[in-house]
Design a protein around this motif. Sequence first.
Motif, PDB file in Angstrom:
ATOM      1  N   GLY A  41       0.821  -1.203   0.000  1.00 35.64           N
ATOM      2  CA  GLY A  41       0.000   0.000   0.000  1.00 35.64           C
ATOM      3  C   GLY A  41       0.856   1.255   0.000  1.00 35.64           C
ATOM      4  N   ASN A  42       0.487   2.206   0.886  1.00 35.54           N
ATOM      5  CA  ASN A  42       1.252   3.453   1.026  1.00 35.54           C
ATOM      6  C   ASN A  42       1.958   3.541   2.374  1.00 35.54           C
ATOM      7  N   TYR A  43       2.013   2.429   3.106  1.00 34.84           N
ATOM      8  CA  TYR A  43       2.571   2.460   4.458  1.00 34.84           C
ATOM      9  C   TYR A  43       4.033   2.906   4.444  1.00 34.84           C
ATOM     10  N   GLY A  44       4.315   3.917   5.252  1.00 34.07           N
ATOM     11  CA  GLY A  44       5.659   4.448   5.363  1.00 34.07           C
ATOM     12  C   GLY A  44       5.962   5.586   4.407  1.00 34.07           C
ATOM     13  N   ASP A  45       5.191   5.695   3.331  1.00 36.80           N
ATOM     14  CA  ASP A  45       5.416   6.760   2.342  1.00 36.80           C
ATOM     15  C   ASP A  45       4.584   7.974   2.735  1.00 36.80           C
ATOM     16  N   ILE A  46       5.070   8.730   3.692  1.00 39.79           N
ATOM     17  CA  ILE A  46       4.301   9.825   4.276  1.00 39.79           C
ATOM     18  C   ILE A  46       4.138  10.979   3.300  1.00 39.79           C
ATOM     19  N   ASP A  47       5.207  11.291   2.538  1.00 40.62           N
ATOM     20  CA  ASP A  47       5.134  12.439   1.628  1.00 40.62           C
ATOM     21  C   ASP A  47       4.646  12.073   0.233  1.00 40.62           C
ATOM     22  N   ASP A  48       4.237  10.815   0.027  1.00 45.94           N
ATOM     23  CA  ASP A  48       3.599  10.362  -1.223  1.00 45.94           C
ATOM     24  C   ASP A  48       4.506  10.570  -2.444  1.00 45.94           C
ATOM     25  N   ASP A  49       5.804  10.195  -2.287  1.00 52.23           N
ATOM     26  CA  ASP A  49       6.696  10.286  -3.448  1.00 52.23           C
ATOM     27  C   ASP A  49       7.039   8.918  -4.014  1.00 52.23           C
ATOM     28  N   GLY A  50       6.396   7.881  -3.458  1.00 51.64           N
ATOM     29  CA  GLY A  50       6.603   6.534  -3.977  1.00 51.64           C
ATOM     30  C   GLY A  50       7.692   5.748  -3.278  1.00 51.64           C
ATOM     31  N   TYR A  51       8.380   6.371  -2.307  1.00 50.73           N
ATOM     32  CA  TYR A  51       9.465   5.706  -1.602  1.00 50.73           C
ATOM     33  C   TYR A  51       9.362   5.989  -0.108  1.00 50.73           C
ATOM     34  N   VAL A  52       9.995   5.122   0.679  1.00 46.98           N
ATOM     35  CA  VAL A  52      10.082   5.321   2.122  1.00 46.98           C
ATOM     36  C   VAL A  52      11.511   5.768   2.417  1.00 46.98           C
ATOM     37  N   THR A  53      11.665   7.036   2.792  1.00 47.39           N
ATOM     38  CA  THR A  53      12.991   7.629   2.960  1.00 47.39           C
ATOM     39  C   THR A  53      13.078   8.401   4.264  1.00 47.39           C
ATOM     40  N   GLU A  54      14.260   9.012   4.462  1.00 44.26           N
ATOM     41  CA  GLU A  54      14.443   9.825   5.660  1.00 44.26           C
ATOM     42  C   GLU A  54      13.523  11.042   5.667  1.00 44.26           C
ATOM     43  N   GLU A  55      13.100  11.497   4.478  1.00 45.05           N
ATOM     44  CA  GLU A  55      12.148  12.609   4.421  1.00 45.05           C
ATOM     45  C   GLU A  55      10.806  12.210   5.025  1.00 45.05           C
TER      46      GLU A  55
END
Length: 251
Positions: A189-203
């Motif tokens: 899903g979108n879990y972890g992708d808070i800023d909705d850029d398609g990746y889970v990063t330090e941002e």
Amino acid sequence: MKADLKTLQILTTTLILLCGCTIEETEDTTTRIKVRTVPETTTTTTTTTTTTTIPPGYCIDSDNGENPFQKGTTEEYGGATREDTCTDEKTLIEWVCENNKAKNITHHCLQGCTEGRCQLTSTTTTTTMTTTTKKTTTSSTTTSTTTTTTTSSTTTSTTTTTTSTTTTTTTTTTTSTTTTIPYRPPPCGNYGDIDDDGYVTEEDVEEITQNMETTPLNRGDVNANGIIDPTDIALIIQYVNRQTDTFTACR
């Protein structure tokens, strides 16, 4: 009898003076004593009690819980403060709040620890150095020629100097290598992708840390307990740092 009457008058006068009374003469020549009433005085004492309430203990973490990628400071009730600190090139001691008390967590930073936080990239730099050595060799050759005649003798001397120069150059090549942890897409899903850029990063870690209350559950509630709290942030950090491959919400 007269002495007794006089004594009685003296006693009566003394009593009148002591009680603040007055004497009234009546028509039948009898003496009436009128008592002056003194109003009663009531004294009221008011006692004021001041109660000082000591505030309960507290602990404040500037980076809102476990977040090794951001340097933070904790402040406890009473003024004690502690900063996140690198103990060596790979180890971070991070301070967080738990039950209004500060406690420390040790992190192993895969890409190194600098300035109180774990790095997401590492850079290796080799210094370039060029050294030139010059060597000069000088040689001399002397030639002598003697000519003899009948009348005289002549000697000619010739000197030839030869110079040879040898140059040696040593060069060290500079190599700069930057290693970056590849970005990872959400495990589901979108879990972890808070800023909705398609990746889970330090941002994403920074975004959920600063906006925990407004982060959607379908992005931030990675442990699927119905709320977003510091535990979710810690799990996202572990995913970014490749310490785990999924979230509880994906199982």
